[in-house]
Write a protein that holds these residues in place. Structure first.
Motif, PDB file in Angstrom:
ATOM      1  N   GLU A 263      -4.056   0.669  12.388  1.00 20.50           N
ATOM      2  CA  GLU A 263      -5.019  -0.076  11.480  1.00 20.50           C
ATOM      3  C   GLU A 263      -5.745  -1.299  12.128  1.00 20.50           C
ATOM      4  N   HIS A 264      -5.108  -2.077  13.114  1.00 21.46           N
ATOM      5  CA  HIS A 264      -5.672  -3.073  13.582  1.00 21.46           C
ATOM      6  C   HIS A 264      -6.164  -2.922  14.979  1.00 21.46           C
ATOM      7  N   GLY A 265      -6.280  -1.867  15.393  1.00 17.25           N
ATOM      8  CA  GLY A 265      -6.800  -1.710  16.831  1.00 17.25           C
ATOM      9  C   GLY A 265      -5.945  -1.542  18.122  1.00 17.25           C
ATOM     10  N   ALA A 266      -4.773  -2.018  17.734  1.00 18.33           N
ATOM     11  CA  ALA A 266      -3.815  -2.315  18.774  1.00 18.33           C
ATOM     12  C   ALA A 266      -2.602  -0.967  19.227  1.00 18.33           C
ATOM     13  N   GLU A 267      -2.030  -0.971  20.271  1.00 16.80           N
ATOM     14  CA  GLU A 267      -1.308   0.028  20.510  1.00 16.80           C
ATOM     15  C   GLU A 267       0.123   0.047  20.034  1.00 16.80           C
ATOM     16  N   VAL A 268       0.649  -1.231  19.918  1.00 19.39           N
ATOM     17  CA  VAL A 268       1.959  -1.524  19.239  1.00 19.39           C
ATOM     18  C   VAL A 268       2.103  -2.864  18.535  1.00 19.39           C
ATOM     19  N   THR A 269       2.905  -2.903  17.705  1.00 15.65           N
ATOM     20  CA  THR A 269       3.000  -3.944  16.582  1.00 15.65           C
ATOM     21  C   THR A 269       4.400  -4.789  17.197  1.00 15.65           C
ATOM     22  N   CYS A 270       4.389  -5.897  17.119  1.00 13.72           N
ATOM     23  CA  CYS A 270       5.477  -6.826  17.599  1.00 13.72           C
ATOM     24  C   CYS A 270       6.763  -6.615  16.918  1.00 13.72           C
ATOM     25  N   PRO A 271       7.744  -6.026  17.236  1.00 11.84           N
ATOM     26  CA  PRO A 271       9.074  -5.722  16.554  1.00 11.84           C
ATOM     27  C   PRO A 271       9.392  -6.927  15.795  1.00 11.84           C
ATOM     28  N   VAL A 272       9.767  -8.138  16.730  1.00 14.05           N
ATOM     29  CA  VAL A 272      10.223  -9.428  16.278  1.00 14.05           C
ATOM     30  C   VAL A 272       9.585 -10.060  15.246  1.00 14.05           C
ATOM     31  N   THR A 273       8.336  -9.893  15.175  1.00 15.74           N
ATOM     32  CA  THR A 273       7.550 -10.734  14.380  1.00 15.74           C
ATOM     33  C   THR A 273       7.501  -9.688  13.072  1.00 15.74           C
ATOM     34  N   THR A 274       7.465  -8.517  13.099  1.00 16.10           N
ATOM     35  CA  THR A 274       7.302  -7.569  12.024  1.00 16.10           C
ATOM     36  C   THR A 274       8.881  -7.727  11.272  1.00 16.10           C
TER      37      THR A 274
ATOM     38  N   SER B 142       0.912  -1.281   0.110  1.00 16.67           N
ATOM     39  CA  SER B 142      -0.091  -0.030   0.091  1.00 16.67           C
ATOM     40  C   SER B 142       0.909   1.390   0.098  1.00 16.67           C
ATOM     41  N   ILE B 143       2.136   1.152   0.164  1.00 16.03           N
ATOM     42  CA  ILE B 143       2.895   2.230   0.366  1.00 16.03           C
ATOM     43  C   ILE B 143       3.158   2.771  -1.159  1.00 16.03           C
ATOM     44  N   PRO B 144       2.849   4.050  -1.687  1.00 11.43           N
ATOM     45  CA  PRO B 144       3.064   4.401  -2.757  1.00 11.43           C
ATOM     46  C   PRO B 144       4.483   4.495  -3.518  1.00 11.43           C
ATOM     47  N   GLU B 145       4.616   4.343  -4.697  1.00 11.92           N
ATOM     48  CA  GLU B 145       6.251   4.604  -5.319  1.00 11.92           C
ATOM     49  C   GLU B 145       6.762   5.843  -4.745  1.00 11.92           C
ATOM     50  N   GLY B 146       7.776   5.762  -4.684  1.00 13.78           N
ATOM     51  CA  GLY B 146       8.746   7.324  -4.136  1.00 13.78           C
ATOM     52  C   GLY B 146       8.433   7.613  -2.706  1.00 13.78           C
ATOM     53  N   VAL B 147       7.537   6.880  -1.995  1.00 13.14           N
ATOM     54  CA  VAL B 147       7.311   7.176  -0.351  1.00 13.14           C
ATOM     55  C   VAL B 147       8.067   5.968   0.193  1.00 13.14           C
ATOM     56  N   GLU B 148       8.873   6.380   1.268  1.00 13.65           N
ATOM     57  CA  GLU B 148       9.418   5.412   2.090  1.00 13.65           C
ATOM     58  C   GLU B 148       8.725   5.532   3.614  1.00 13.65           C
ATOM     59  N   MET B 149       8.813   4.494   4.316  1.00 11.77           N
ATOM     60  CA  MET B 149       8.544   4.489   5.760  1.00 11.77           C
ATOM     61  C   MET B 149       9.625   3.319   6.311  1.00 11.77           C
ATOM     62  N   ASP B 150      10.189   3.983   7.679  1.00 14.04           N
ATOM     63  CA  ASP B 150      10.917   2.982   8.291  1.00 14.04           C
ATOM     64  C   ASP B 150      10.045   2.124   9.013  1.00 14.04           C
ATOM     65  N   VAL B 151      10.820   1.181   9.488  1.00 14.76           N
ATOM     66  CA  VAL B 151      10.097   0.039  10.067  1.00 14.76           C
ATOM     67  C   VAL B 151       9.211   0.272  11.441  1.00 14.76           C
ATOM     68  N   ARG B 152       9.869   1.543  12.063  1.00 16.70           N
ATOM     69  CA  ARG B 152       9.040   1.840  13.379  1.00 16.70           C
ATOM     70  C   ARG B 152       7.682   2.338  13.034  1.00 16.70           C
ATOM     71  N   ALA B 153       7.786   3.198  11.791  1.00 17.40           N
ATOM     72  CA  ALA B 153       6.277   3.786  11.457  1.00 17.40           C
ATOM     73  C   ALA B 153       5.473   2.694  10.921  1.00 17.40           C
ATOM     74  N   LEU B 154       6.196   1.897  10.086  1.00 15.14           N
ATOM     75  CA  LEU B 154       5.273   0.739   9.572  1.00 15.14           C
ATOM     76  C   LEU B 154       4.428   0.045  10.676  1.00 15.14           C
ATOM     77  N   ARG B 155       5.245  -0.306  11.893  1.00 11.85           N
ATOM     78  CA  ARG B 155       4.591  -1.111  13.067  1.00 11.85           C
ATOM     79  C   ARG B 155       3.621  -0.165  13.782  1.00 11.85           C
ATOM     80  N   THR B 156       3.759   1.202  13.797  1.00  9.46           N
ATOM     81  CA  THR B 156       2.714   2.110  14.368  1.00  9.46           C
ATOM     82  C   THR B 156       1.591   1.977  13.444  1.00  9.46           C
ATOM     83  N   ALA B 157       1.841   2.197  12.165  1.00  9.77           N
ATOM     84  CA  ALA B 157       0.723   2.175  11.257  1.00  9.77           C
ATOM     85  C   ALA B 157      -0.067   1.003  11.172  1.00  9.77           C
TER      86      ALA B 157
END
Length: 113
Positions: free
Chosen positions: A43-54, A24-39
């Protein structure tokens, strides 16, 4: 664990959730792993996303994308994992195909190395 506080509702994402989000990330747009985890968490109604699994699933998405590319799939049809992984991301160093592909795709899209 990192930026996770005990007791926070945590998303433990599936490989498909990570793949879908990266796609879903558009061409020319970057996102670091921490931002991906937050998003993903939001999106799934949690406060954090597991860093290891991600981390595991980010690598799985990258390896699967390269396999698809090697089987003849178009670059535009594979998961653009290079929009999340860069030279500084520990996962990039673990990729079976090396970091050169990531660097080349980031350069092609005008993203920082």
């Amino acid at each position: 664990m990192g930026d996770v506080i005990e007791g926070q509702p945590m998303l433990v994402p599936t490989p498909r959730q990570v793949d879908d989000f990266i796609r879903s990330i558009p061409e020319g747009v970057e996102m670091d792993v921490r931002a991906l985890r937050t998003a993903l968490a939001v999106e799934h109604g949690a406060e954090v996303t597991c860093p290891v699994t991600t981390g595991y699933h980010s690598r799985t998405v990258a390896e699967a994308a390269i396999e698809d590319l090697e089987r003849g799939m178009a670059l535009s049809d594979i998961a653009p994992f290079w929009r999340v992984l860069d030279a500084k991301t520990p996962t990039t160093r673990k990729l079976s195909f090396g970091a050169e592909f990531v660097a080349a795709q980031r350069k092609r899209e005008g993203l920082k190395p």
